[in-house]
Design an enzyme around this catalytic site. Sequence first.
Site, PDB file in Angstrom:
ATOM      1  N   ASP A  71       0.827  -1.210   0.000  1.00 41.66           N
ATOM      2  CA  ASP A  71       0.000   0.000   0.000  1.00 41.66           C
ATOM      3  C   ASP A  71       0.866   1.268   0.000  1.00 41.66           C
ATOM      4  OD1 ASP A  71      -2.349   1.493   0.110  1.00 41.66           O
ATOM      5  OD2 ASP A  71      -3.227   0.255   1.680  1.00 41.66           O
ATOM      6  N   ASP A  73     -11.006   1.826  -3.104  1.00 46.33           N
ATOM      7  CA  ASP A  73     -11.549   1.552  -1.774  1.00 46.33           C
ATOM      8  C   ASP A  73     -13.073   1.573  -1.795  1.00 46.33           C
ATOM      9  OD1 ASP A  73      -9.272   1.048  -0.336  1.00 46.33           O
ATOM     10  OD2 ASP A  73      -9.001   3.104   0.368  1.00 46.33           O
TER      11      ASP A  73
HETATM   12  C1  GLA Z   1      -5.808   1.607   2.319  1.00 51.32           C
HETATM   13  C2  GLA Z   1      -6.277   0.482   1.424  1.00 51.32           C
HETATM   14  C3  GLA Z   1      -7.320  -0.354   2.128  1.00 51.32           C
HETATM   15  C4  GLA Z   1      -6.754  -0.879   3.420  1.00 51.32           C
HETATM   16  C5  GLA Z   1      -6.271   0.270   4.276  1.00 51.32           C
HETATM   17  C6  GLA Z   1      -5.557  -0.232   5.504  1.00 51.32           C
HETATM   18  O1  GLA Z   1      -6.789   2.566   2.491  1.00 51.32           O
HETATM   19  O2  GLA Z   1      -6.777   0.968   0.218  1.00 51.32           O
HETATM   20  O3  GLA Z   1      -7.730  -1.424   1.305  1.00 51.32           O
HETATM   21  O4  GLA Z   1      -5.704  -1.759   3.143  1.00 51.32           O
HETATM   22  O5  GLA Z   1      -5.369   1.110   3.567  1.00 51.32           O
HETATM   23  O6  GLA Z   1      -5.131   0.794   6.332  1.00 51.32           O
END
Ligand code: GLA
Length: 696
Positions: free
Chosen positions: A451, A519
């Site tokens: 990420d 997301d």
């Molecule tokens: C980001 C990702 C999510 C999740 C969060 C965890 O927002 O897009 O899918 O993994 O971080 O903190």
Amino acid sequence: MIETGADGRTWLLSGPRSSYALRLTEHDELLHLHWGPQITLADAEALAAEPLPPARPFESALDGREEYPVEGGPRFVPPALSVRGGGVRGTEWRYRNAAADEDELQLHFFDPVHQLRITLVYRLRGDVIERQVVLVHEGRFGTSEVELLREDPATWTLPARDRWRLSQLHGRWAAESRLVRADLTYGEQVIGSRRGHTGHHHLPWVALDAGEATEESGEVYSCALAWSGSWRVSVHRLPDGTVQITGGSGHDGSGQHLLAPGTAVVTPVFAGLWTDGGFGGASRAWHAYQHAHVIPDAGTPRPVLYNSWEATGFDISEGQQRKLARRAAALGVELFVVDDAWFGERVSDRAGLGDWTPNPDRFPGGLGPLADEVHGLGMRFGIWVEPEMVNPDSDLYRAHPDWVQHQHGRTRTEFRNQLVLDLTREDVRAHLWRRLDGLLSSAPVDYVKWDFNRPFTDVGRPGAAYPQGLWSGHTHALYDLLDRLRQAHPDVAFESCSGGGGRIDLGILSRTDQVWTSDNTDPLDRLAIQHGFSQLHPARVMAAWVTDSPNTQLNGRVSSLCFRFVSAMAGVLGIGGDLTRWTEGELAEARDWVALYKEIRPVVQLGDLYRLRPPGDGLSAVQYVRGDDSVVLAWLRAQAYGEEPAPVRLRGLDPAAAYVCPDTGETYRGAVLLHRGLRTGLTGDLDAAVFRLRRV
Ligand code: GLA
């Protein structure tokens, strides 16, 4: 195939359906001749023989005609190459020589003032042409450095037309890759990212048509950049109606870097594609290109995964993850991923980033015992990491506060309570390599969700001379780290995530196995995001989860399990709901959907995509075709009273063949499906269905 003209100064590159031609004049000007349907070398030479237009007041005869407009001399278009050195700006090159084989052409030029060798590279990949530039400082030790301000891999030139229409993918967090199409007026339209990552706001892709292309017909020019840091693509319509697209890494003012004598720089790839099969044909060609040349191991379908992020957030424990894993395995899930909060003091987003050791309260025996249970259940095991970041409240930051991007006397800006590590530092890179390599060796990890949850703001490195090269250096260091990890752990798959779809481009896709699309897991919002995503990228990399209803993460929308599954089955299916709260009935239904998905998966992930009807108020549908098999996914947003949705006209089938649906046994005529269409039988609001067809 690449052909060279008799005098060695005209080149013709031909893919299966397209051609591209260029010409070097006696004054070493490199002119663009043609990009479009196939032509012969004789055609290219006829174009090459045409004189440049007569000189006009205030106009350059070169503008809009050059393959690679550099800064300096009689040129006023956006330059692809902008350099400074020894008090001299711009470039004035001399042609040296060319090298060509079956599918690669290299043209070498030299600027004697800067001692700079400039190599333009053209690589044929089907009808996609990859372009790249290599810059080498040939000066002796002690000659002045060359400052590179702009080093675009390519300028793409389109012919003059009465009208040009620009398609682009724009968005923001939780609403990525939405397609917009609008007339291009005169001047420059610029898209890009000033954020240090590809960004949620634009995918590095543009498509141009003369206002006449449809989904299945017409000429479309499109270009896509393989770069995961800041970038810029400028689409420039000139007074005579031609269009030039120049693009590459770095945004204006990001201060690129210095090229020292004896060193070289290779730009990312800026790829271009001409097709005459409409927007759908362009997408299928881009998908085929990525399958063949970009995505690692693209022929192997991706597994169905489970991820509890939406269900559990930061409140995780080994016991809870084990329970979810058992439920997921019972549904047929093949890969179980522990998301955020398994490490350090990470009980919220305020602490722990940077400390990549399992939290001892949550995972007393480390990750091994959970990984073993997951493997025992027949699933692969994955974890979430965000290696480029650190929370100030972490052991790593307390030990190395100077490891983050920052500047003397300036605020360290926090987003999501985190700072960006300076990956251009050798010690930071060595540390990350040790931690990640160690992590992948310490527990049986098969999958890493990587990420990146904040943009750059305080790009600087106290003590380092300017320009510090942090903007592009970070991306190169990221690529290097990923490449090394993949090499050392060849069985580990990687997912690119950046708060959803903030780092999706051809560069990251050449070193990851799939991407987290957004997301936003609302199944209706997702249809528009997926529609945009599919313009460039294939279903094989597009992760999509079925989450809870009402949607807990964002909008609270209520939707059926059927609608959520059919929406997520358009890509790499995952499940992200709280399975401990799903009823027996829901779990049984989910099991059936997962089983069905596994049957259609090769067609969805590896087949040809036809977008039958775009998302809108009524019925939308996509179709995948692979050999004798076809799959149609259809969604009805809302039904007007008494109006049966119109049949969906299918594509890519044989009109003379019959097709049977293995679920119902019903037989259809190919010609009827293509012309009259398939009756979906969808009714009401948020209804959806999957149709399988097999050629008899
Ligand atoms: C980001 C990702 C999510 C999740 C969060 C965890 O927002 O897009 O899918 O993994 O971080 O903190």
